[in-house]
Scaffold this motif. Sequence first.
Motif, PDB file in Angstrom:
ATOM      1  N   ILE A   1       2.495  -0.073   8.759  1.00 58.20           N
ATOM      2  CA  ILE A   1       3.332   1.009   8.225  1.00 58.20           C
ATOM      3  C   ILE A   1       4.377   0.433   7.267  1.00 58.20           C
ATOM      4  O   ILE A   1       4.617   0.977   6.189  1.00 58.20           O
ATOM      5  N   ALA A   2       4.964  -0.706   7.667  1.00 57.12           N
ATOM      6  CA  ALA A   2       6.005  -1.311   6.829  1.00 57.12           C
ATOM      7  C   ALA A   2       5.465  -1.695   5.451  1.00 57.12           C
ATOM      8  O   ALA A   2       6.211  -1.707   4.468  1.00 57.12           O
ATOM      9  N   GLU A   3       4.175  -1.976   5.364  1.00 58.00           N
ATOM     10  CA  GLU A   3       3.582  -2.322   4.063  1.00 58.00           C
ATOM     11  C   GLU A   3       3.626  -1.152   3.082  1.00 58.00           C
ATOM     12  O   GLU A   3       3.482  -1.338   1.875  1.00 58.00           O
ATOM     13  N   THR A   4       3.833   0.062   3.610  1.00 64.94           N
ATOM     14  CA  THR A   4       3.870   1.227   2.724  1.00 64.94           C
ATOM     15  C   THR A   4       5.281   1.525   2.209  1.00 64.94           C
ATOM     16  O   THR A   4       5.444   2.390   1.354  1.00 64.94           O
TER      17      THR A   4
ATOM     18  N   ALA B   1      11.484   3.305   2.068  1.00 74.37           N
ATOM     19  CA  ALA B   1      10.953   4.667   2.196  1.00 74.37           C
ATOM     20  C   ALA B   1       9.465   4.706   1.926  1.00 74.37           C
ATOM     21  O   ALA B   1       8.893   3.803   1.308  1.00 74.37           O
ATOM     22  N   HIS B   2       8.845   5.751   2.407  1.00 74.63           N
ATOM     23  CA  HIS B   2       7.478   6.082   2.018  1.00 74.63           C
ATOM     24  C   HIS B   2       7.338   7.594   2.051  1.00 74.63           C
ATOM     25  O   HIS B   2       8.289   8.313   2.377  1.00 74.63           O
ATOM     26  N   ASN B   3       6.154   8.060   1.712  1.00 72.89           N
ATOM     27  CA  ASN B   3       5.922   9.501   1.705  1.00 72.89           C
ATOM     28  C   ASN B   3       5.174   9.906   2.971  1.00 72.89           C
ATOM     29  O   ASN B   3       4.363   9.152   3.493  1.00 72.89           O
ATOM     30  N   GLY B   4       5.478  11.086   3.462  1.00 74.52           N
ATOM     31  CA  GLY B   4       4.789  11.626   4.632  1.00 74.52           C
ATOM     32  C   GLY B   4       4.516  13.097   4.416  1.00 74.52           C
ATOM     33  O   GLY B   4       4.840  13.630   3.356  1.00 74.52           O
TER      34      GLY B   4
ATOM     35  N   ALA C   1       0.871  -1.176   0.000  1.00 72.06           N
ATOM     36  CA  ALA C   1       0.000   0.000   0.000  1.00 72.06           C
ATOM     37  C   ALA C   1       0.903   1.219   0.000  1.00 72.06           C
ATOM     38  O   ALA C   1       1.997   1.162   0.551  1.00 72.06           O
ATOM     39  N   LEU C   2       0.464   2.273  -0.631  1.00 73.81           N
ATOM     40  CA  LEU C   2       1.283   3.481  -0.678  1.00 73.81           C
ATOM     41  C   LEU C   2       0.660   4.564   0.205  1.00 73.81           C
ATOM     42  O   LEU C   2      -0.563   4.669   0.292  1.00 73.81           O
ATOM     43  N   THR C   3       1.512   5.335   0.866  1.00 74.23           N
ATOM     44  CA  THR C   3       1.029   6.512   1.578  1.00 74.23           C
ATOM     45  C   THR C   3       0.684   7.585   0.547  1.00 74.23           C
ATOM     46  O   THR C   3       1.189   7.552  -0.574  1.00 74.23           O
TER      47      THR C   3
ATOM     48  N   LEU D   1      10.088   5.970  14.240  1.00 72.45           N
ATOM     49  CA  LEU D   1       8.781   6.445  14.685  1.00 72.45           C
ATOM     50  C   LEU D   1       8.029   7.110  13.542  1.00 72.45           C
ATOM     51  O   LEU D   1       8.628   7.779  12.701  1.00 72.45           O
ATOM     52  N   GLU D   2       6.722   6.939  13.558  1.00 71.80           N
ATOM     53  CA  GLU D   2       5.873   7.642  12.618  1.00 71.80           C
ATOM     54  C   GLU D   2       5.399   8.959  13.224  1.00 71.80           C
ATOM     55  O   GLU D   2       5.648   9.238  14.396  1.00 71.80           O
ATOM     56  N   GLY D   3       4.691   9.749  12.424  1.00 69.71           N
ATOM     57  CA  GLY D   3       4.313  11.103  12.813  1.00 69.71           C
ATOM     58  C   GLY D   3       3.553  11.206  14.116  1.00 69.71           C
ATOM     59  O   GLY D   3       3.608  12.234  14.787  1.00 69.71           O
TER      60      GLY D   3
END
Length: 264
Positions: free
Chosen positions: A154-157, A163-166, A97-99, A143-145
């Motif tokens: 979260i790791a699925e993203t 990396a992912h986008n935030g 899944a993507l953020t 840590l996430e936001g």
Amino acid sequence: MKYLKFPILLLLGTFLFITSCSDNNDDSDDSDDSSDGSSSSGGVTPLSAFDEFNPDAVTISFDGDDITIESNGLPNHTSPYWAPTEPLYIEPVVALALTPGGIGSRGLTVTVPAEPEIAASSTATGLGAIGISVTGVPIFNDLEGDNRPIEEVIAETFDYAGAHNGPSGYHYHIESSDVPENTTLSHDDEKLIGILADGFLLYGRREMDNSYPADLDVSGGHYGETQHSDGEKFYHYHIINEFYFDDVIALFAVDLQGTPNTIM
Ligand SMILES: [Zn+2]
Ligand SMILES: [Zn+2]
């Protein structure tokens, strides 16, 4: 205005009196502190390490005692987080899944000492960039936001780059995956990952002789040589060779041993 001067001076005098009194009390404590645990040199950061940084994204400036690293945050590798119209866009390889959002340009700057020191006490990292990687993408902790640790959902993203986008943009949390698409990033090797906010370099899990370092401190750091240091020993971190969970390995989920500089 004239009339107000006297009470202000009086107040100022009282303030100075109070602060000088408390300063006197603190002085003995301060000198005790500095003699108990003064900072120590981590050695000179080898400048050839900066040749590893992606020149399309990262500008390095050497100014005597300081090194300034500036990045536009745009990686030199493929990702599903690129807009589909971009040449480095690929379909997800490992991300389930993507953020929301995608890779975009931004400004990241940090100035660190050329000879960073081990501080008297370590410092926890915070949310946001804790370092700048060789690709130009910022390094985040575990840590996430909302201050929760990375977990499965979260790791699925994460893309293969870890990396992912935030809200602040595209960023790395974990070591990259061993997939054919990954042609540049460190995976279970000795490659340079980047530089952290305290000025110490972060390397992959292994030493240049392919062994796993056995003398790491609680932050994954030690004094030793690297492929960049021409036989000189200096303090540097390694990715700690431990699974965070499943096959996820955090890039840096520990405290900084140096004094963090602000990454703006
Ligand atoms: Zn994140
Ligand atoms: Zn090492």
